[in-house]
Design a protein around this motif. Structure first.
Motif, PDB file in Angstrom:
ATOM      1  N   ARG A 180      51.375   1.460  21.621  1.00  0.00           N
ATOM      2  CA  ARG A 180      51.742   1.009  22.956  1.00  0.00           C
ATOM      3  C   ARG A 180      51.036   1.908  23.957  1.00  0.00           C
ATOM      4  O   ARG A 180      51.626   2.791  24.543  1.00  0.00           O
ATOM      5  N   ILE A 194      66.592 -11.661  29.293  1.00  0.00           N
ATOM      6  CA  ILE A 194      66.359 -13.057  28.918  1.00  0.00           C
ATOM      7  C   ILE A 194      67.426 -13.892  29.612  1.00  0.00           C
ATOM      8  O   ILE A 194      68.620 -13.697  29.403  1.00  0.00           O
ATOM      9  N   SER A 253      50.280  -0.695  27.665  1.00  0.00           N
ATOM     10  CA  SER A 253      50.207  -2.123  27.940  1.00  0.00           C
ATOM     11  C   SER A 253      51.522  -2.645  28.493  1.00  0.00           C
ATOM     12  O   SER A 253      51.549  -3.627  29.211  1.00  0.00           O
ATOM     13  N   LEU A 254      52.635  -1.981  28.163  1.00  0.00           N
ATOM     14  CA  LEU A 254      53.936  -2.369  28.687  1.00  0.00           C
ATOM     15  C   LEU A 254      54.444  -1.274  29.614  1.00  0.00           C
ATOM     16  O   LEU A 254      54.293  -0.094  29.324  1.00  0.00           O
ATOM     17  N   PRO A 298      63.474  -0.461  30.376  1.00  0.00           N
ATOM     18  CA  PRO A 298      64.131  -1.453  29.521  1.00  0.00           C
ATOM     19  C   PRO A 298      63.334  -2.756  29.482  1.00  0.00           C
ATOM     20  O   PRO A 298      62.589  -3.073  30.414  1.00  0.00           O
ATOM     21  N   PRO A 299      63.486  -3.497  28.414  1.00  0.00           N
ATOM     22  CA  PRO A 299      62.776  -4.781  28.346  1.00  0.00           C
ATOM     23  C   PRO A 299      63.355  -5.757  29.373  1.00  0.00           C
ATOM     24  O   PRO A 299      64.482  -5.592  29.822  1.00  0.00           O
ATOM     25  N   PRO A 300      62.601  -6.770  29.751  1.00  0.00           N
ATOM     26  CA  PRO A 300      63.110  -7.734  30.729  1.00  0.00           C
ATOM     27  C   PRO A 300      64.287  -8.520  30.162  1.00  0.00           C
ATOM     28  O   PRO A 300      64.388  -8.747  28.961  1.00  0.00           O
TER      29      PRO A 300
END
Length: 93
Positions: free
Chosen positions: A23, A35, A26-27, A31-33
Protein backbone atom coordinates in the motif's frame (compact mmCIF):
# COMPACT_ATOMS: atom_id res chain seq x y z
CA UNK A 1 -0.69 -32.91 -26.91
CA UNK A 2 -2.01 -30.21 -24.60
CA UNK A 3 -2.76 -32.63 -21.73
CA UNK A 4 0.90 -33.71 -21.76
CA UNK A 5 2.11 -30.11 -21.64
CA UNK A 6 -0.25 -29.01 -18.88
CA UNK A 7 1.92 -30.28 -15.97
CA UNK A 8 4.94 -28.48 -17.42
CA UNK A 9 2.99 -25.21 -17.59
CA UNK A 10 1.76 -25.67 -14.02
CA UNK A 11 5.29 -26.29 -12.73
CA UNK A 12 6.59 -23.22 -14.55
CA UNK A 13 3.75 -21.13 -13.17
CA UNK A 14 4.50 -22.33 -9.63
CA UNK A 15 8.14 -21.27 -9.99
CA UNK A 16 7.26 -17.75 -11.07
CA UNK A 17 7.66 -14.94 -8.56
CA UNK A 18 4.48 -13.31 -7.43
CA UNK A 19 4.43 -9.54 -7.31
CA UNK A 20 4.45 -7.97 -3.89
CA UNK A 21 1.32 -6.05 -3.10
CA UNK A 22 1.95 -3.05 -0.94
CA UNK A 23 0.00 0.00 0.00
CA UNK A 24 2.40 2.62 -1.23
CA UNK A 25 0.14 5.59 -0.75
CA UNK A 26 -2.55 4.52 -3.18
CA UNK A 27 -5.17 4.71 -0.42
CA UNK A 28 -5.47 7.63 1.97
CA UNK A 29 -4.77 6.81 5.60
CA UNK A 30 -7.72 6.43 7.89
CA UNK A 31 -10.85 4.34 8.13
CA UNK A 32 -12.31 2.79 5.01
CA UNK A 33 -15.28 4.56 3.42
CA UNK A 34 -18.72 3.68 4.75
CA UNK A 35 -20.93 1.43 2.66
CA UNK A 36 -24.33 3.06 2.26
CA UNK A 37 -27.59 1.68 0.86
CA UNK A 38 -28.25 2.63 -2.73
CA UNK A 39 -31.43 4.52 -1.84
CA UNK A 40 -29.46 6.89 0.40
CA UNK A 41 -26.85 7.51 -2.29
CA UNK A 42 -29.49 8.26 -4.91
CA UNK A 43 -31.27 10.61 -2.50
CA UNK A 44 -28.00 12.47 -1.85
CA UNK A 45 -27.15 12.78 -5.54
CA UNK A 46 -27.91 16.12 -7.09
CA UNK A 47 -28.38 16.61 -10.81
CA UNK A 48 -26.41 19.75 -11.65
CA UNK A 49 -27.63 21.91 -14.48
CA UNK A 50 -31.09 20.36 -14.86
CA UNK A 51 -33.26 23.43 -15.02
CA UNK A 52 -37.02 23.74 -15.27
CA UNK A 53 -36.74 24.36 -19.02
CA UNK A 54 -34.68 21.23 -19.68
CA UNK A 55 -36.65 18.81 -17.49
CA UNK A 56 -39.79 18.73 -19.71
CA UNK A 57 -37.75 17.98 -22.84
CA UNK A 58 -35.94 15.15 -21.03
CA UNK A 59 -39.28 13.76 -19.82
CA UNK A 60 -40.71 13.96 -23.35
CA UNK A 61 -37.69 12.17 -24.79
CA UNK A 62 -37.98 9.45 -22.14
CA UNK A 63 -41.67 9.00 -23.02
CA UNK A 64 -40.81 8.68 -26.73
CA UNK A 65 -38.12 6.09 -25.97
CA UNK A 66 -40.52 4.11 -23.77
CA UNK A 67 -43.12 4.13 -26.54
CA UNK A 68 -40.52 2.98 -29.08
CA UNK A 69 -39.42 0.17 -26.74
CA UNK A 70 -43.04 -0.92 -26.27
CA UNK A 71 -43.52 -1.06 -30.04
CA UNK A 72 -40.42 -3.25 -30.40
CA UNK A 73 -41.71 -5.86 -27.93
CA UNK A 74 -44.08 -7.38 -30.46
CA UNK A 75 -43.38 -10.29 -32.80
CA UNK A 76 -40.52 -9.84 -35.23
CA UNK A 77 -42.31 -11.26 -38.29
CA UNK A 78 -45.87 -10.80 -39.42
CA UNK A 79 -48.02 -13.98 -39.60
CA UNK A 80 -47.60 -14.40 -43.39
CA UNK A 81 -43.81 -14.21 -43.20
CA UNK A 82 -43.75 -16.57 -40.22
CA UNK A 83 -45.87 -19.12 -42.14
CA UNK A 84 -43.62 -18.86 -45.19
CA UNK A 85 -40.48 -19.36 -43.09
CA UNK A 86 -42.04 -22.34 -41.27
CA UNK A 87 -42.94 -23.94 -44.60
CA UNK A 88 -39.41 -23.42 -45.91
CA UNK A 89 -37.90 -24.96 -42.81
CA UNK A 90 -40.30 -27.92 -42.93
CA UNK A 91 -39.40 -28.55 -46.59
CA UNK A 92 -35.65 -28.83 -45.87
CA UNK A 93 -34.13 -32.28 -45.91
Amino acid sequence: MLPRLLPIFLILAACAETPRLDRSGSLPPGPPPAILPLDELVAQAAVPGLSDTVAPSVAARAARLRAKAAAMRGPVHDPATRERLSAAIAGRP
